[in-house]
Write a protein that holds these residues in place. Structure first.
Motif, PDB file in Angstrom:
ATOM      1  N   GLY A 177     -10.319   2.029  29.111  1.00  0.00           N
ATOM      2  CA  GLY A 177      -9.112   2.516  28.427  1.00  0.00           C
ATOM      3  C   GLY A 177      -9.452   3.382  27.229  1.00  0.00           C
ATOM      4  N   MET A 178      -8.428   3.636  26.427  1.00  0.00           N
ATOM      5  CA  MET A 178      -8.588   4.482  25.234  1.00  0.00           C
ATOM      6  C   MET A 178      -7.897   3.789  24.065  1.00  0.00           C
ATOM      7  N   VAL A 179      -8.506   3.880  22.884  1.00  0.00           N
ATOM      8  CA  VAL A 179      -7.850   3.338  21.695  1.00  0.00           C
ATOM      9  C   VAL A 179      -7.273   4.485  20.864  1.00  0.00           C
ATOM     10  N   LEU A 180      -6.021   4.333  20.464  1.00  0.00           N
ATOM     11  CA  LEU A 180      -5.352   5.282  19.567  1.00  0.00           C
ATOM     12  C   LEU A 180      -5.267   4.613  18.212  1.00  0.00           C
ATOM     13  N   MET A 181      -5.668   5.316  17.186  1.00  0.00           N
ATOM     14  CA  MET A 181      -5.697   4.669  15.860  1.00  0.00           C
ATOM     15  C   MET A 181      -4.691   5.302  14.905  1.00  0.00           C
ATOM     16  N   HIS A 182      -3.895   4.439  14.275  1.00  0.00           N
ATOM     17  CA  HIS A 182      -3.108   4.840  13.105  1.00  0.00           C
ATOM     18  C   HIS A 182      -4.034   4.661  11.913  1.00  0.00           C
ATOM     19  N   ALA A 183      -4.572   5.783  11.434  1.00  0.00           N
ATOM     20  CA  ALA A 183      -5.622   5.730  10.419  1.00  0.00           C
ATOM     21  C   ALA A 183      -5.048   6.018   9.041  1.00  0.00           C
ATOM     22  N   GLU A 184      -4.660   4.962   8.357  1.00  0.00           N
ATOM     23  CA  GLU A 184      -4.305   5.022   6.939  1.00  0.00           C
ATOM     24  C   GLU A 184      -4.841   3.732   6.333  1.00  0.00           C
ATOM     25  N   ASP A 185      -5.387   3.839   5.117  1.00  0.00           N
ATOM     26  CA  ASP A 185      -5.983   2.667   4.461  1.00  0.00           C
ATOM     27  C   ASP A 185      -4.865   1.780   3.887  1.00  0.00           C
ATOM     28  N   GLY A 186      -4.501   0.744   4.661  1.00  0.00           N
ATOM     29  CA  GLY A 186      -3.357  -0.096   4.310  1.00  0.00           C
ATOM     30  C   GLY A 186      -3.507  -0.801   2.974  1.00  0.00           C
ATOM     31  N   ALA A 187      -4.716  -1.249   2.648  1.00  0.00           N
ATOM     32  CA  ALA A 187      -4.907  -2.002   1.397  1.00  0.00           C
ATOM     33  C   ALA A 187      -4.747  -1.084   0.184  1.00  0.00           C
ATOM     34  N   ALA A 188      -5.351   0.092   0.253  1.00  0.00           N
ATOM     35  CA  ALA A 188      -5.247   1.034  -0.868  1.00  0.00           C
ATOM     36  C   ALA A 188      -3.796   1.466  -1.071  1.00  0.00           C
ATOM     37  N   ILE A 189      -3.105   1.701   0.023  1.00  0.00           N
ATOM     38  CA  ILE A 189      -1.694   2.114  -0.059  1.00  0.00           C
ATOM     39  C   ILE A 189      -0.858   1.001  -0.674  1.00  0.00           C
ATOM     40  N   GLU A 190      -1.140  -0.230  -0.279  1.00  0.00           N
ATOM     41  CA  GLU A 190      -0.375  -1.375  -0.792  1.00  0.00           C
ATOM     42  C   GLU A 190      -0.461  -1.454  -2.322  1.00  0.00           C
ATOM     43  N   LEU A 191      -1.664  -1.211  -2.849  1.00  0.00           N
ATOM     44  CA  LEU A 191      -1.840  -1.236  -4.306  1.00  0.00           C
ATOM     45  C   LEU A 191      -0.996  -0.157  -4.982  1.00  0.00           C
ATOM     46  N   LEU A 192      -1.045   1.056  -4.422  1.00  0.00           N
ATOM     47  CA  LEU A 192      -0.289   2.173  -5.004  1.00  0.00           C
ATOM     48  C   LEU A 192       1.215   1.914  -4.923  1.00  0.00           C
ATOM     49  N   VAL A 193       1.654   1.332  -3.819  1.00  0.00           N
ATOM     50  CA  VAL A 193       3.088   1.061  -3.639  1.00  0.00           C
ATOM     51  C   VAL A 193       3.549   0.021  -4.657  1.00  0.00           C
ATOM     52  N   ARG A 194       2.757  -1.034  -4.823  1.00  0.00           N
ATOM     53  CA  ARG A 194       3.174  -2.090  -5.762  1.00  0.00           C
ATOM     54  C   ARG A 194       3.260  -1.554  -7.185  1.00  0.00           C
ATOM     55  N   ARG A 195       2.278  -0.687  -7.532  1.00  0.00           N
ATOM     56  CA  ARG A 195       2.315  -0.122  -8.884  1.00  0.00           C
ATOM     57  C   ARG A 195       3.534   0.791  -9.060  1.00  0.00           C
ATOM     58  N   ALA A 196       3.838   1.606  -8.053  1.00  0.00           N
ATOM     59  CA  ALA A 196       4.997   2.509  -8.148  1.00  0.00           C
ATOM     60  C   ALA A 196       6.290   1.715  -8.332  1.00  0.00           C
ATOM     61  N   LEU A 197       6.450   0.668  -7.551  1.00  0.00           N
ATOM     62  CA  LEU A 197       7.680  -0.131  -7.652  1.00  0.00           C
ATOM     63  C   LEU A 197       7.745  -0.830  -9.014  1.00  0.00           C
ATOM     64  N   ALA A 198       6.585  -1.333  -9.495  1.00  0.00           N
ATOM     65  CA  ALA A 198       6.555  -2.002 -10.802  1.00  0.00           C
ATOM     66  C   ALA A 198       6.949  -1.032 -11.912  1.00  0.00           C
ATOM     67  N   ASP A 199       6.609   0.260 -11.718  1.00  0.00           N
ATOM     68  CA  ASP A 199       6.967   1.279 -12.714  1.00  0.00           C
ATOM     69  C   ASP A 199       8.400   1.790 -12.531  1.00  0.00           C
ATOM     70  N   GLY A 200       9.125   1.215 -11.584  1.00  0.00           N
ATOM     71  CA  GLY A 200      10.532   1.588 -11.393  1.00  0.00           C
ATOM     72  C   GLY A 200      10.735   2.846 -10.556  1.00  0.00           C
ATOM     73  N   HIS A 201       9.711   3.263  -9.816  1.00  0.00           N
ATOM     74  CA  HIS A 201       9.827   4.473  -8.985  1.00  0.00           C
ATOM     75  C   HIS A 201      10.346   4.101  -7.601  1.00  0.00           C
ATOM     76  N   THR A 202      11.561   4.488  -7.296  1.00  0.00           N
ATOM     77  CA  THR A 202      12.176   4.048  -6.039  1.00  0.00           C
ATOM     78  C   THR A 202      12.543   5.192  -5.100  1.00  0.00           C
ATOM     79  N   GLU A 203      12.421   6.474  -5.554  1.00  0.00           N
ATOM     80  CA  GLU A 203      12.918   7.604  -4.770  1.00  0.00           C
ATOM     81  C   GLU A 203      11.985   7.926  -3.593  1.00  0.00           C
ATOM     82  N   PRO A 204      12.553   8.620  -2.563  1.00  0.00           N
ATOM     83  CA  PRO A 204      11.781   8.934  -1.354  1.00  0.00           C
ATOM     84  C   PRO A 204      10.431   9.602  -1.625  1.00  0.00           C
ATOM     85  N   ARG A 205      10.353  10.428  -2.698  1.00  0.00           N
ATOM     86  CA  ARG A 205       9.093  11.177  -2.877  1.00  0.00           C
ATOM     87  C   ARG A 205       7.922  10.237  -3.165  1.00  0.00           C
ATOM     88  N   TYR A 206       8.212   9.013  -3.634  1.00  0.00           N
ATOM     89  CA  TYR A 206       7.109   8.077  -3.879  1.00  0.00           C
ATOM     90  C   TYR A 206       6.479   7.569  -2.585  1.00  0.00           C
TER      91      TYR A 206
END
Ligand code: DUC
Ligand code: ZN
Ligand code: ZN
Length: 457
Positions: A177-206
Motif C-alpha cells: 500500500g501507500m501512506v499519505l501523511m498530514h505533515a504538521e508538527d502537532g505539538a509545536a502548533i498546540e503550544l502556539l495555539v494555547r499561547r494565542a488563546l491565553a493572550d486573547g487572540h480569537t480571530e481567524p487569522r490566528y
C-alpha cells in the motif's frame, strides 16, 4: 452505444496531437488520426482538447466532524466534480477511535452507494491502531483500499505517536500500500495555539499565525525520515509551504521515494485572505493554512520540475452561515476546510496552462495521470488509450466561468474564488462512455458511479 469524438486535440501526460477517439460501450476502442467508422453519436471537438477526466484523490464528502458534516455528500459532490471536468474521486474514509478499520470502510461504502454519479475509491484515515491489529491494514488492501492517511497533528483526536506511525509504515511496506501523511508538527502548533488563546487572540487569522511554515517543513522532514526507516514510499498531502517543497525536493534528490501533492488554494490564494473583516477570514481556515504570496512561485516551480506530482483539492466544504460560525469567538472551533472539487481543473488551466506555467501535458499529468498511477488506477483511469475506461472530457479553452456561490454546483454558500473569471471549462464529460455533463447541464445519474478496487504499488 458508440461515440466518435472527431477533430480534437488529444492531450495525454506525454503528447498533445490531433486524434479521433472512438468510444465503444464503457471503454475507449480506438485513438487514431482519422476514424471513419459509424457511431451512434459524433462529437465535433474542433478547437477543443480531449483529455482524460480529472482524478481528485483528496476529497471529504459526507464527512462528520464533531456534531457537523461536510456540506457535500457523494451525490452533490460528484455532480459538482463532473461540472468541473473531474470524473473520479478518491475520498477519505475515517476510522472512529476505538472501532475497526473495516467498520469505517463499510460506513463509507454505504455513504457512496446509490449516490455517487462518478466512480470512486477510498483511502482510510487511521487514527487508532493498537499493536496486534496491523492485519486490519492488509484486509483493507485486499478490498482495494490501498492507501492510509496518518496525522502528525491534532493531538488527542487524529494525531498518532511515532511508534504507531512506524508500525503502519512497516506494515504498508509489506502489503504494497501507500501512506499519505498530514505533515504538521502537532505539538509545536498546540503550544502556539494555547499561547494565542491565553493572550486573547480569537480571530481567524490566528489559525495561520499558529501554524507557521516551519511546523509543516519540520514534519515533512520527519515523515520522510520515518518512511525511509520503514522502507516504504510516502505521499505528502496538501503541501502548502515553499519550505516543505524544499524538504521533498532534497529527499527526492537523495533518491528517496517521496511524492508531493499540492492544492489550488495554495497556488492561487494567500494569507492576505485572513485579513478580511467580519469573520470572512473563516472561509479560508484550513490546515495547513494559506501561506505568504511570495512562496507560491516555489509551488509552481515544484509542479513544473516534478518536485510535486499531484494537484488535488482537499475539498472539505463547510457552510459559512451555520458551520464556520461555530468558531466566531474562538478560531480553534472553526471547522477547517474549503470547497474546491469543482474549480480545480479550470483554475489550473486558466492560471497554469494559459500563462505557460504548465504545459498541456503536465496539466493532464498532475490532475489525472499521476493520481491514477500513484493510487492503483492506471491505465484503467488517467489515460486516453484503447482499453481504458471512457472517462473523457472535451475541454473548451474558450468557455468562461465567473466563480461564485451562484454559479457553482457545490452545496456550500461561498466560493473561495468569488468573482474570479476563468477561461477553460468542459463542454462534454463522459463517465465510462455515458455523458454526465453535456453543454453545461448535468445529464448523468446519481448512483451510476462504481466503487473502484485499487491496485497495490
Ligand atoms: N486535513 C485534510 O486533509 N483535510 C481536512 C482537514 C485536515 O486537517
Ligand atoms: Zn490533512
Ligand atoms: Zn483533506
Amino acid at each position: 452505444m458508440r461515440t466518435l469524438i472527431r477533430h480534437g486535440t488529444v492531450v495525454t501526460a506525454t503528447t498533445a496531437a490531433p486524434r479521433d477517439v472512438l468510444v465503444d460501450g464503457e471503454t475507449i476502442a480506438r485513438v487514431e488520426p482519422e476514424i471513419g467508422e459509424p457511431a451512434d453519436r459524433v462529437v465535433d471537438a474542433r478547437g477543443k482538447y480531449v483529455i482524460p477526466g480529472g482524478i481528485d484523490v483528496h476529497t471529504h464528502l459526507d464527512m462528520p466532524l464533531g456534531d457537523i458534516t461536510t456540506s457535500d455528500d457523494f451525490e452533490s459532490g460528484t455532480i459538482a466534480a463532473a461540472f468541473g471536468g473531474t470524473t473520479c474521486v478518491v475520498d477519505f474514509a475515517v476510522q472512529s477511535q476505538g472501532r475497526s478499520l473495516s467498520e469505517a470502510f463499510e460506513t463509507w461504502m454505504r455513504k457512496a452507494e446509490g449516490r455517487a454519479a462518478l466512480d470512486y475509491g477510498f483511502h482510510m484515515i487511521v487514527c487508532d491502531l493498537p499493536p496486534g491489529r496491523e492485519s486490519e491494514l492488509d484486509a483493507l488492501v485486499s478490498e482495494g483500499v490501498t492507501s492510509f492517511k496518518l496525522f502528525m497533528a491534532y493531538p488527542g483526536r487524529l494525531m498518532l505517536d511515532d511508534a504507531t506511525i512506524l508500525r503502519v509504515l512497516k506494515r504498508t511496506a509489506a502489503n504494497g500500500g501507500m501512506v499519505l501523511m498530514h505533515a504538521e508538527d502537532g505539538a509545536a502548533i498546540e503550544l502556539l495555539v494555547r499561547r494565542a488563546l491565553a493572550d486573547g487572540h480569537t480571530e481567524p487569522r490566528y489559525h495561520a499565525l499558529t501554524r507557521p511554515p516551519a511546523t509543516e517543513a519540520d514534519a515533512v522532514r520527519r515523515a520522510i525520515a520515518l518512511a525511509g526507516r520503514a522502507g516504504v514510499p510516502i505521499y505528502i498531502v496538501h503541501v502548502s509551504a515553499a519550505e516543505a517543497v524544499e524538504e521533498i525536493a532534497a529527499a527526492r534528490g537523495r533518491g528517496a521515494a517521496v511524492w508531493g501533492e499540492t492544492c489550488p488554494q495554495y497556488l492561487f490564494l494567500s494569507d492576505e485572505c485572513y485579513e478580511a473583516p467580519d469573520f470572512e477570514g473563516a472561509k479560508y481556515v484550513m490546515s495547513p493554512p494559506l501561506r505568504a504570496r511570495a512562496g507560491q512561485a516555489r509551488l509552481w516551480q515544484g509542479l513544473a520540475l516534478n518536485d510535486l506530482q499531484v494537484v488535488a483539492t482537499d475539498h472539505c466544504p463547510f457552510r459559512m452561515r451555520d458551520q464556520k460560525t461555530l468558531g466566531r469567538e474562538d478560531f480553534t472551533k472553526i471547522p477547517g476546510g474549503a470547497p474546491g472539487i469543482e474549480t480545480r481543473m479550470s483554475l489550473l488551466f486558466d492560471g497554469g496552462v494559459r500563462p505557460e506555467r504548465l504545459s498541456l501535458s503536465r496539466w493532464v499529468e498532475v490532475t489525472a495521470t499521476n493520481p491514477a498511477r500513484l493510487f492503483g488506477l492506471y491505465p484503467r483511469k488517467g489515460a486516453i488509450a484503447p482499453g481504458s475506461d471512457a472517462d473523457i472530457v472535451v475541454w473548451n479553452p474558450q468557455r468562461e466561468i465567473t466563480w461564485s456561490a451562484a454559479t457553482h454546483h457545490m452545496r456550500v454558500d461561498y466560493n473561495p474564488y468569488d468573482g474570479r473569471l476563468v477561461k477553460g471549462a468542459p463542454d462534454l464529460v463522459l463517465s465510462r462512455g455515458r455523458p454526465v455533463i453535456d453543454g453545461g447541464r448535468f445529464v448523468g445519474r446519481a448512483g451510476a458511479g462504481q466503487f473502484l478496487k485499487r491496485a497495490t504499488r
